[in-house]
Design an enzyme around this catalytic site. Structure first.
Site, PDB file in Angstrom:
ATOM      1  N   GLU A 173       0.851  -1.195   0.000  1.00 44.57           N
ATOM      2  CA  GLU A 173       0.000   0.000   0.000  1.00 44.57           C
ATOM      3  C   GLU A 173       0.888   1.247   0.000  1.00 44.57           C
ATOM      4  O   GLU A 173       1.805   1.345   0.819  1.00 44.57           O
ATOM      5  CB  GLU A 173      -0.914   0.020   1.221  1.00 44.57           C
ATOM      6  CG  GLU A 173      -1.946   1.121   1.153  1.00 44.57           C
ATOM      7  CD  GLU A 173      -2.879   1.142   2.360  1.00 44.57           C
ATOM      8  OE1 GLU A 173      -4.047   1.498   2.184  1.00 44.57           O
ATOM      9  OE2 GLU A 173      -2.422   0.809   3.464  1.00 44.57           O
ATOM     10  N   GLY A 309       3.336   1.841  10.947  1.00 39.54           N
ATOM     11  CA  GLY A 309       3.605   0.843  11.966  1.00 39.54           C
ATOM     12  C   GLY A 309       3.065  -0.529  11.641  1.00 39.54           C
ATOM     13  O   GLY A 309       3.573  -1.526  12.145  1.00 39.54           O
ATOM     14  N   ALA A 310       2.014  -0.603  10.818  1.00 42.78           N
ATOM     15  CA  ALA A 310       1.385  -1.882  10.521  1.00 42.78           C
ATOM     16  C   ALA A 310       0.614  -1.774   9.215  1.00 42.78           C
ATOM     17  O   ALA A 310       0.287  -0.680   8.755  1.00 42.78           O
ATOM     18  CB  ALA A 310       0.451  -2.292  11.661  1.00 42.78           C
ATOM     19  N   MET A 311       0.298  -2.928   8.621  1.00 48.23           N
ATOM     20  CA  MET A 311      -0.432  -2.972   7.353  1.00 48.23           C
ATOM     21  C   MET A 311      -1.448  -4.109   7.400  1.00 48.23           C
ATOM     22  O   MET A 311      -1.132  -5.209   7.844  1.00 48.23           O
ATOM     23  CB  MET A 311       0.547  -3.173   6.199  1.00 48.23           C
ATOM     24  CG  MET A 311      -0.117  -3.361   4.854  1.00 48.23           C
ATOM     25  SD  MET A 311      -1.140  -1.936   4.391  1.00 48.23           S
ATOM     26  CE  MET A 311      -2.197  -2.698   3.178  1.00 48.23           C
ATOM     27  N   GLU A 312      -2.656  -3.828   6.878  1.00 47.48           N
ATOM     28  CA  GLU A 312      -3.814  -4.697   7.086  1.00 47.48           C
ATOM     29  C   GLU A 312      -3.999  -5.787   6.047  1.00 47.48           C
ATOM     30  O   GLU A 312      -5.125  -6.215   5.777  1.00 47.48           O
ATOM     31  CB  GLU A 312      -5.083  -3.845   7.111  1.00 47.48           C
ATOM     32  CG  GLU A 312      -5.452  -3.163   5.781  1.00 47.48           C
ATOM     33  CD  GLU A 312      -4.888  -1.772   5.612  1.00 47.48           C
ATOM     34  OE1 GLU A 312      -5.377  -1.026   4.756  1.00 47.48           O
ATOM     35  OE2 GLU A 312      -3.944  -1.429   6.348  1.00 47.48           O
ATOM     36  N   ASN A 313      -2.939  -6.297   5.433  1.00 43.51           N
ATOM     37  CA  ASN A 313      -3.083  -7.343   4.428  1.00 43.51           C
ATOM     38  C   ASN A 313      -4.136  -8.358   4.866  1.00 43.51           C
ATOM     39  O   ASN A 313      -4.126  -8.824   6.005  1.00 43.51           O
ATOM     40  CB  ASN A 313      -1.750  -8.052   4.217  1.00 43.51           C
ATOM     41  CG  ASN A 313      -0.588  -7.089   4.148  1.00 43.51           C
ATOM     42  OD1 ASN A 313      -0.453  -6.325   3.219  1.00 43.51           O
ATOM     43  ND2 ASN A 313       0.242  -7.106   5.186  1.00 43.51           N
ATOM     44  N   HIS A 345      -6.977  -1.783  15.090  1.00 44.93           N
ATOM     45  CA  HIS A 345      -7.101  -0.969  13.880  1.00 44.93           C
ATOM     46  C   HIS A 345      -6.953  -1.836  12.637  1.00 44.93           C
ATOM     47  O   HIS A 345      -7.784  -1.786  11.712  1.00 44.93           O
ATOM     48  CB  HIS A 345      -6.030   0.124  13.902  1.00 44.93           C
ATOM     49  CG  HIS A 345      -5.960   0.981  12.677  1.00 44.93           C
ATOM     50  ND1 HIS A 345      -6.401   2.283  12.658  1.00 44.93           N
ATOM     51  CD2 HIS A 345      -5.478   0.737  11.436  1.00 44.93           C
ATOM     52  CE1 HIS A 345      -6.217   2.798  11.453  1.00 44.93           C
ATOM     53  NE2 HIS A 345      -5.648   1.872  10.692  1.00 44.93           N
ATOM     54  N   GLU A 346      -5.905  -2.656  12.601  1.00 44.51           N
ATOM     55  CA  GLU A 346      -5.669  -3.486  11.419  1.00 44.51           C
ATOM     56  C   GLU A 346      -6.733  -4.577  11.276  1.00 44.51           C
ATOM     57  O   GLU A 346      -7.091  -4.968  10.160  1.00 44.51           O
ATOM     58  CB  GLU A 346      -4.275  -4.110  11.480  1.00 44.51           C
ATOM     59  CG  GLU A 346      -3.133  -3.131  11.674  1.00 44.51           C
ATOM     60  CD  GLU A 346      -3.117  -2.004  10.652  1.00 44.51           C
ATOM     61  OE1 GLU A 346      -3.584  -2.198   9.511  1.00 44.51           O
ATOM     62  OE2 GLU A 346      -2.644  -0.908  11.006  1.00 44.51           O
ATOM     63  N   GLU A 368      -8.952   4.366   6.558  1.00 47.80           N
ATOM     64  CA  GLU A 368      -8.156   4.718   7.738  1.00 47.80           C
ATOM     65  C   GLU A 368      -8.965   5.392   8.838  1.00 47.80           C
ATOM     66  O   GLU A 368      -8.779   5.097  10.020  1.00 47.80           O
ATOM     67  CB  GLU A 368      -6.980   5.594   7.319  1.00 47.80           C
ATOM     68  CG  GLU A 368      -6.061   4.947   6.299  1.00 47.80           C
ATOM     69  CD  GLU A 368      -5.482   3.616   6.762  1.00 47.80           C
ATOM     70  OE1 GLU A 368      -5.544   3.301   7.962  1.00 47.80           O
ATOM     71  OE2 GLU A 368      -4.974   2.879   5.901  1.00 47.80           O
TER      72      GLU A 368
END
Length: 894
Positions: A173, A309-313, A345-346, A368
């Site tokens: 992303e 900090g993080a990614m929602e794959n 959140h993710e 987001e």
């Protein structure tokens, strides 16, 4: 409650989940029941719209040592109009062969050309390709980066041996799946994915779906094939490879929740695993749609990124270690809260973003803002003792700090280039989006809002939407005025300002004279015509229940029963600032202690911001801040101590600063004395968090006892490297580092070299840059590009130096541009510069930033222009702030 199942899988064996899981079934929106059509002209695209994919079959073979990979992709697609060319995205990929196979007939050879600027690959046939179904077969190669974009490598010390090892991860992303595979790399081109990887037999491979089979290959290798994904956007595809272990728990809804971490992490994954299993069923219920994959992993990435900090794959979240693993030696109280809230959140994204996806990046806030709002909701639900709802006010303030500058943009913004995509992830997208959602939910009611959300999820599952689709769903569930309010707040940039011009008590009623304006941090931008927002107000008179009112005009008169102090924005969920007349504010100050904690918190933050911006004297905000006693609610006290620390940073060395330091110590040192320096095993987390903030604040203002204690604790590291271990390790290090002598600084650098884990190492490295001693700050900058810190730690050292010496840090980066550029991917460099100068108040920096911005393409310069605007605002406001703060201190009780 179903029984939990826990296991640790080694790198040599991963238990394959049954991918024929009852939860994994696609809705009527799946491709099997949809008539594919060209992408509508209403949806932006870089591609010519003459084709779209339905399925990708990808096999990659990474060479982690050489930092290269090869790939083969078979892409099922539909061609809509005759053309001799198919255009897909590709960035940094070298295609060795390509052919197009029709449903019937021989394969068509293709010639391939790459356009680096547009990040596309053109596949050209000798004759026009007729409409129909095809399979595009491509053989290609690419590179593995060392910054988090595309397929990238992270080096870190093995937790068992200390030896440097390498893991591979992906981050796609917004526009980086095209670095991994030729693809229709835009959110509206949804398709299913089959992914396989040829990898070392002793390493674990992870992707969105469970492993469906493993095949042993010659040469100590294996082919790992994953189950087919749901229909999804390309940016949600994920792959990781490394020496990992997987800890799992079956959630109450039957989904396997897993934490994939570097081998040796052990029970550091427990808290995250339990939290993940806890929130999954809650989201199932809230959205009214069961999580549709058989598993949800959260994959630990060692190190950190400067920008996320993080990614929602989908099915395989990736999170950097410092906000996923709970290490008793280094995790702070805020860090523990971050583990829960970031993961929430993710996880929320698995529905809001993954199941239903925005049509284009203009509406990235639909991902987001909603994920941030949902994360706060579920975190507060399961952790009521954290007073988590107060954090929404901090988010509102962060958004308004950016939204009140002339360089602001609407929540729904126009995004057209890859650089603009990278820069769309800011406080307006996240925190303003979240604040608007919270305001709307409060206005229409929680039950109505949830029913609208459930309808939205069911109607648009596996599809793409725009903001208006959500407003229609909420209004369909009974919400009133949703589209009216939402359109104004998401399409009109800026911060509304509500002026309470007068409050009169007549006949037992309170009569309010209200007027709309716009809040701006730029004194020169306060004239002229301002927008009119439909503002949902919640007004409380005295102890009466709050009353709702929708203000749709520039001025308004509101009559409410009862007399007494009037609080506008009761509950603090409105996205606007409230400027009270003197009499009304005086009544609120006099009754401050009787207000709800959330209103105390919000009033202080709001009025300090108004004072700092010059809408009222600094004394107005300071009176409210001084009304927060040391005995206040722990979350409120933590915020108050932090605000005092910020005010101390505004003042220059001199009598006023000493007076403020004395006031802070008198107010807060007794509270720290009561709490003690050491956390108690049974104390609430908010108390531990308050202690940490008090140590930071008192250490910053030079409280002798705290500074001496920090230096004493630092010295113990020389003989006992574990002496600082615990939730306050980072706190004590920051205070000691700011006051470091040359020998202290050397000790910190030695401890970094000895650190067993990357998180601990980065904690020491970032501390090196905090030294107030100018010579040590220069030494830290030189060290950052020496090659000794890893590429993710080095930029942190520079930004740490920039806290006290922004001008020095900026000049250093410009003088060593080539070396620093190796540490940061090009799209992130403007944001890095903006961070470096974020606290500057040097007039000379205006020219330097202007000169640097001129070297950048227009679509990359935005963060630097924002930083320049913020600098001009500080230069305009700082002299008045200092003068009024000093005047208030002269009259403050001693």
């Amino acid at each position: 409650m179903r029984p939990a199942f826990r296991s640790f899988a080694t790198a040599s064996a991963v238990i394959a989940l049954a991918f024929a899981h009852p939860a994994f079934s696609q809705s009527p929106s799946s491709p099997s029941s949809q008539q594919l059509a060209p992408l509508p002209e209403t949806v932006p695209s870089d591609l010519p719209r003459n084709a779209r994919p339905t399925h990708y079959d990808i096999e990659v073979t990474p060479d982690a040592k050489a930092l290269t990979f090869t790939g083969q992709a078979g892409i099922d697609l539909v061609v809509f109009t005759a053309s001799d060319t198919l255009t897909l995205h590709g960035n940094g990929l070298t295609v060795s062969s390509a052919s197009l196979k029709p449903a019937q007939g021989a394969a068509i050879p293709l010639r391939v050309t790459a356009d680096e600027k547009s990040q596309t690959l053109r596949f050209v046939a000798a004759n026009p390709i007729q409409p129909g179904n095809y399979r595009l077969d491509v053989s290609y190669a690419g590179t593995i980066g060392q910054q988090p974009s595309g397929l990238f490598a992270l080096d870190y010390p093995d937790k068992r041996t200390g030896k440097e090892v390498r893991g591979l991860f992906t981050q796609f992303e917004a526009p980086d799946a095209r670095r991994f595979v030729p693809s229709f790399d835009e959110p509206s081109y949804k398709a299913t994915f089959d992914l396989a990887a040829v990898v070392p037999a002793d390493r674990m491979a992870v992707s969105n779906m469970p492993v469906s089979r493993e095949e042993t290959l010659p040469g100590g290798r294996k082919r790992v094939t994953f189950a087919t994904t749901p229909r999804m956007s390309s940016y949600l595809l994920f792959f990781a490879l490394g020496d990992f272990e997987r800890s799992t728990k079956t959630a109450a809804d039957g989904v396997e929740a897993g934490i994939v971490a570097p081998t040796g992490s052990g029970n550091q994954a427990d808290y995250a695993r339990e939290s993940l299993a806890e929130v999954l069923p809650w989201f199932d219920d809230y959205f009214g749609v069961k999580y549709p994959l058989p598993k949800l992993d959260n994959v630990v990435a060692p190190g950190s990124s400067q920008f996320f900090g993080a990614m929602e794959n989908w099915g395989a979240i990736m999170t950097f270690e410092r906000i996923l693993l709970l290490d008793p030696a280094t995790t702070s109280p805020t860090g523990k809260q971050d583990i829960y809230s970031v993961q929430a959140h993710e996880t929320a994204h698995q529905w809001f973003g993954n199941l239903v996806t925005m049509s284009w990046w203009d509406d990235i806030w639909l991902n987001e803002g909603f994920a941030s709002w949902m994360a706060d909701k579920v975190t507060a639900h399961f952790n009521p003792e954290w007073s988590w709802e107060l954090g929404g006010i901090d988010g509102r303030e962060a958004a308004m700090a950016l939204d009140a500058l002339p360089t602001t943009h609407p929540v729904v913004q126009q995004v057209r280039t890859a650089s603009e995509m990278e820069q769309a992830f800011d406080a307006i997208t996240y925190q303003k989006g979240q604040a608007i959602i919270a305001m709307l939910e409060d206005y229409v009611g929680a039950n109505t809002w949830r029913e609208g959300m459930r309808s939205y999820m069911r109607r648009h599952a596996y599809s793409n939407t725009v903001s208006k689709d959500l407003w229609s769903a909420i209004e369909g569930a009974g919400g009133k005025d949703v589209d009216l309010i939402a359109q104004a707040f998401t399409h009109t940039p800026g911060v509304p300002l509500l002026r309470v011009k007068a409050v009169r008590c007549e006949g037992g009623n309170s009569q309010l004279d209200l007027a709309q304006d716009a809040f701006s941090l730029d004194p020169g931008a306060r004239g002229g015509e301002k927008p009119t927002w439909p503002m949902p107000l919640l007004i409380q008179v005295g102890q009466n229940d709050p009353a709702r009112h929708l203000m749709t005009a520039k001025t308004d008169k509101v009559v409410l029963p009862g007399c007494g102090p009037v609080l506008v924005n009761s509950g603090q969920l409105g996205y606007y600032r409230t400027l009270y007349d003197d009499a009304s504010l005086n009544k609120l100050v006099s009754t401050f202690g009787s207000l709800a904690t959330v209103d105390q918190y919000g009033l202080v933050r709001d009025n300090l911001s108004l004072s700092l911006a010059g809408y009222q004297d600094m004394s107005a905000g300071l009176r409210l801040l001084a009304s927060v006693p040391g005995t206040a609610d722990a979350a409120l006290a933590t915020s108050a101590a932090e605000q005092w620390q910020g005010l101390y940073g505004i003042l220059e060395e001199g009598p006023a600063r000493k007076q403020l330091a004395s006031l802070i110590s008198r107010t807060w040192a007794p509270k720290l004395e009561q709490l003690g320096f050491e956390p108690r095993a049974d104390e609430p987390l908010n108390q531990t968090k308050l202690r940490a903030q008090l140590i930071r604040t008192l250490g910053t203002v030079g409280d002798p006892r705290v500074v001496a204690e920090a230096r004493r604790r630092l010295q113990t590291l020389a003989t006992d490297p574990a002496s600082l271990d615990g939730p306050l390790k980072g706190t004590w290090l920051s205070v000691a580092a700011k006051n470091a002598t040359r020998s202290d600084w050397k000790l910190l650098r030695e401890q970094a070299a000895k650190a067993d884990g990357l998180v601990e190492r980065q904690l020491y490295y970032s501390s090196l840059g905090l030294a107030q001693d100018e010579a040590l700050a220069r030494q830290a900058l030189a060290f950052s590009i020496s090659g000794k810190p890893d590429v993710t730690s080095a930029p942190q050292i520079i930004t740490s130096v920039a806290q006290a010496y922004p001008e020095m840090a900026f000049d250093f980066v410009r003088a060593n541009q080539k070396a620093v550029d190796k540490l940061i991917e090009r799209p992130g460099r403007p944001r890095f510069f903006a961070r470096v100068v974020g606290s500057s108040t040097d007039q000379a920096m205006v020219g330097k930033l202007t000169e640097y911005a001129a070297t950048l393409p227009e679509d990359e310069a935005k963060p630097v222009i924002q930083a320049l605007t913020g600098l001009n605002q500080r230069l305009a406001n700082r002299p008045r702030q200092r003068e009024q703060l000093a005047a208030w201190l002269q009259k403050a009780p001693r």
